[in-house]
Design a protein around this motif. Sequence first.
Motif, PDB file in Angstrom:
ATOM      1  N   ALA A 143      28.894  -3.374  45.051  1.00  0.00           N
ATOM      2  CA  ALA A 143      27.879  -2.378  44.734  1.00  0.00           C
ATOM      3  C   ALA A 143      26.872  -2.984  43.776  1.00  0.00           C
ATOM      4  N   SER A 144      25.681  -2.410  43.764  1.00  0.00           N
ATOM      5  CA  SER A 144      24.683  -2.813  42.782  1.00  0.00           C
ATOM      6  C   SER A 144      25.139  -2.375  41.396  1.00  0.00           C
ATOM      7  N   ARG A 151      23.363  -1.574  39.084  1.00  0.00           N
ATOM      8  CA  ARG A 151      22.487  -0.486  38.636  1.00  0.00           C
ATOM      9  C   ARG A 151      22.881   0.855  39.229  1.00  0.00           C
ATOM     10  N   ASN A 152      23.699   0.835  40.278  1.00  0.00           N
ATOM     11  CA  ASN A 152      24.098   2.081  40.932  1.00  0.00           C
ATOM     12  C   ASN A 152      25.327   2.642  40.215  1.00  0.00           C
ATOM     13  N   THR A 153      25.092   3.101  39.001  1.00  0.00           N
ATOM     14  CA  THR A 153      26.215   3.531  38.162  1.00  0.00           C
ATOM     15  C   THR A 153      26.923   4.759  38.730  1.00  0.00           C
ATOM     16  N   ASP A 154      26.196   5.632  39.429  1.00  0.00           N
ATOM     17  CA  ASP A 154      26.842   6.805  40.023  1.00  0.00           C
ATOM     18  C   ASP A 154      27.865   6.380  41.070  1.00  0.00           C
ATOM     19  N   ALA A 155      27.482   5.416  41.925  1.00  0.00           N
ATOM     20  CA  ALA A 155      28.413   4.942  42.948  1.00  0.00           C
ATOM     21  C   ALA A 155      29.612   4.247  42.309  1.00  0.00           C
TER      22      ALA A 155
END
Length: 233
Positions: A195-196, A198-202
């Motif tokens: 995952a990225s 920066r994609n803290t929600d994921a």
Amino acid sequence: MTAHVLDNPALASLTGPHARFAERRGRVLRYPRDVSPWLALPDDPDAQDWADLAALAGPGAEVPLSGFAGQVPPDWEITFEAEGVQLVDDGLAAAPDPEAVPLGPADVPEMLELVERTRPGPFLPRTVEMGTYLGIRREGTLIAMAGERLHPPGWTEISAVCTDPAARGEGLASRLVLAVAHGIRARGETPFLHASARNTDAIRLYESLGFRLRRRTAFLVALAPAERAVGVA
């Protein structure tokens, strides 16, 4: 230190369970262009490997170098760079899902349409051949899916996790991740994913399901030289 098989998962896949897909030039391997954009460099690429990579990719081609931590040669231009994370199964409550159905080649047009609406990452016309893909349909329309991508020995990556915007908030992505993980576990393998950063929600979602951070990594795209010699003296 001995390298872990997940340190270079594309190479481990293309020299292992996904060897049937491998296109090779010297020590560099790649998936067919309509299967996956992943290319695999050896852990210690030298000048000849970079020349082979340029020849395999084609002059001026953009080359994804996910997870590469070395130095890119000066005649290669980095066009994209982002931090990523690699997460591994650490107690997933993996289970089949009664609403999930297998997806195959006949479903590819719908899968590509869903990917276009949701942008989960690269998904190409033959990506479905890399492993098992599951989807959820409502009134006949595909609204969510997830499946398998890289396949290093003993491990399988979960990828293409996406839900139509109109159906978000129902937990469909979580259910499909756990269903795909169940199939991976049933083969005696361990799920992982990328995952990225920066994609803290994921990332929070994946950690809540039972994934843990294994390592931080990088997503790079580099532009191959417009002209390069085939061999290196």
